[in-house]
Write a protein that holds these residues in place. Structure first.
Motif: not given
Ligand SMILES: [Zn+2]
Ligand SMILES: [Zn+2]
Ligand SMILES: [Zn+2]
Ligand SMILES: [Zn+2]
Lengths: 430, 430
Positions: A53, A86, A120-121, A399
């Motif tokens: 992602h 990420d 995605e998040e 995150h």
């Molecule tokens: Zn993530």
């Protein structure tokens, strides 16, 4: 970002389509499209689907970052910036794979099927629908899937991930009076919803983490000697847990028990109470309606449906025994199924060989405590094995502030992804 | 408002002083002064101290008022507006008493000592200090005190109030991890503070209201046949409770048991949890530090000090039995003593006769579940009996929208206050 990826991949000779997802619900904002792509169409080669992602968590310097979060910095052997680990880093990793093959003049070993999303998040809006719609079209003929979007367990040893716990999230609401009451006047005269709720919750799980809801543990598959063996050599120490939680409040004294509690056993967690007094200070209110939130992390072979039966039946029984005149309501806010793959599937064997070739060690076989729902959707819809092959380390801070990806993880990660494709091209499917 | 009262009383011949309280802590705002006054100085007459407050709760039309809250409306036999019953109406009532005597040409029966404050709704800043400082000066020689700042139990029968419960308010904090944790990753590996707290709280009181802390009930004075008799004729029905709470979640089936639970027995109430997830929706957090708030309403002969010993010892014992590695801290946020007067004191006898003369019925003798701390301060410092003689009804909506005072309660209230002073002037002190 979708256009950047499209341009990069198109320049490398891939066929790319940006799949429009329409507007965000209730707004006029375009959702970021899903990047669907194909690189190679040789009928003699296997088809490997790769997922990543390109969206990231929000980030502001004011959150406490040491650097500008949206400017990638290379420092002390680390790539620092939002999305480095990420999941922009791994997405770039797949693109670098293709580039590396072209520059080195090596034939690409598989037909690559690409799915990079941008939501995605925020819950992967639209992705499940797309997978279901396209399973016999765009995704037709895929032999295996590789997801590069999780992390090593620790900071020094590469891992492959073959399982994820599911999650069923509950709100239990107890209500009585029509409005909050003054405890001086009504305290002692009426049943208090929060007292009732506290008693119900105290019967769900012991302070030692023992689940008190009958039937739940019965659904857990027994530990076999072979599975237990998988835990023997995992590089994880209690110090890793102490460091991660900033405390020594561990429920178990050994690494093995701790990891099993995280990966292969269900757990009940309490999250909080909605509707009660939650501010600092002292307020003498009797809350009229309170919702306690708890969740159960699920593992094979707990099904959300059967679990829900156990939870509902048990709480109703506990409630009846309390004998309160208040009203109780149990609501399942959401559930997600666990996922467990075979760590001996040829898809995993290919990744093990690739890891060994690049890192010179055998990867640890790990599971995740939290959920990555798309994993299960790919496996269920395409009916093909899914492998989680992480690039980053456990302390990357996805995150969080100062998110990073170690340069060696990035470079060896690209090598591992490439090697994986070569092994996956030839690994016996039996 | 203080100046209005001063002008009214001065015009009637009272000596008035506005006692400055300085600035509000940390601001440049002047606190509203305490109005101290004397009306009459005949050494042959008794000195009666009357207390009221001229400040009110905040109010906005937007809160749901049917009329402008700060404009007094007379409608359907009711005076509607903020402060009509709490406590501007009663304060005006005392002024009307003096006016009525003058207009009718009747000699005022006592020397009136006046104390009207302007900070009651915000904790009576400075009042306790003033009472202590002035007990042998301004308040010297007071024979009895009358406070007109509470309500009838119901809506049809006048009452005199001779007792108030105390309140000890606790925060129990359980902490473990250095920050909130993701329940997917850490659920099952660590002791959860909120699970521990829930277990501790479940051991404080049963859903039926039974206090489980040893020693607390032992301090409660036994019910005597004489005291029990006081409850026999009180005009209160279970329907009053159902109406007031908007539910039928009563813990007891009879009026007598319900009123005893409210007035003469201690109760434990849960107010909420600070530090946990308290919003709508589903968040999979393990809160790192949670403070549960509970309070105990106290009655004769529970002392806050002894109660605190019982609470601390018991919770520590429960905690030890839990065997958690988290940390527990018990904090007494505030305590206030109960107050219990003799309903047969001459001060009460005078009020009973006054009530009977005006309302043609004997007043019910009531207690209050909540606290009016100044009552206790007057009694302890001046060592003279304090009487609560309410003007308004139980449904007046003090602190709520559409606050009202029935016109008949206002008029008969003025008559009752006047008659009380006449009886108090002559009632045998034995
Ligand atoms: Zn993530
Ligand atoms: Zn991710
Ligand atoms: Zn008041
Ligand atoms: Zn008030």
């Amino acid at each position: 970002m979708a256009h950047f990826i499209k341009n990069e991949l198109t320049a490398l000779g891939a066929e790319i389509e940006l799949r429009d997802l329409g507007k965000q619900e209730g707004t006029d904002v375009d959702l970021p499209p899903i990047v669907l792509g194909r690189y190679g169409s040789d009928p003699k080669k296997r088809k490997i689907l790769v997922y990543g992602h390109y969206d990231v968590q929000p980030a502001l310097v004011e959150d406490g970052w040491d650097t500008e979060p949206f400017k990638l910095i290379q420092k002390d052997g680390k790539l620092i910036g939002r999305g480095s680990t990420d999941d922009k880093g791994p997405v770039m990793g797949w693109i670098n794979c293709i580039q590396a093959h072209q520059k080195a003049g090596i034939e690409f070993p598989v037909n690559l099927v690409i799915c990079f999303e941008g939501m995605e998040e925020y819950g992967s809006d639209g992705l499940d629908d797309l997978i279901r719609t396209e399973k016999d079209k765009f995704f037709k003929g895929v032999d295996a899937t590789c997801i590069c979007d999780n992390y090593w367990l620790g900071t020094s040893h590469p891992v492959l991930t073959y399982g994820i716990r599911g999650c069923s999230y509950y709100a239990v609401t107890v209500s009585g009076p029509s409005a909050d009451l003054h405890s001086g006047i009504f305290g002692g005269m009426v049943s208090e919803p929060l007292i009732d709720l506290t008693h119900v919750f105290s019967k769900l799980v012991s302070p030692k983490g023992k689940i008190l809801i009958p039937g739940v543990m019965d659904m857990v598959v027994p530990l076999t000697p072979e599975e237990e063996e998988l835990y023997d050599d995992i590089k994880y120490s209690m110090d890793d847990l102490y460091a991660a939680t900033g405390s020594k409040t561990n429920l178990f004294d050994t690494e093995k028990e701790s990891l099993m509690a995280r990966w292969r056993y269900p757990t009940v967690s309490f999250h909080g109470v909605e509707g009660a007094f939650s501010a600092p200070g002292a307020k003498t209110v009797i809350p009229a309606k309170v919702s306690g939130k708890f969740s159960i992390r699920t593992v094979p072979n707990i099904t959300p449906r059967k679990l829900d039966d156990c939870v509902t039946e048990y709480i109703n029984k506990v409630w009846e025994e309390l004998g309160s005149k208040n009203k109780l309501e149990i609501k399942l806010l959401h559930d997600g199924m666990w996922w467990l793959s075979s760590p001996n599937h040829w898809n995993f064997e290919a990744a093990k060989k690739a890891t060994k070739a690049v890192w010179k060690v055998d990867p640890d076989m790990t599971r995740e405590g939290g959920s990555i729902p798309v994993t299960l959707t790919f496996e269920e819809e395409l009916k093909k094995n899914v492998l989680l092959l992480p690039m980053g380390r456990g302390d990357d801070g996805a995150h969080s502030i100062n998110e990073k990806l170690d340069l060696i993880n990035y470079i060896n990660g690209i090598k591992t992804l490439s090697a994986y494709l070569h092994y996956a091209a030839v690994e016996p499917m039996a």
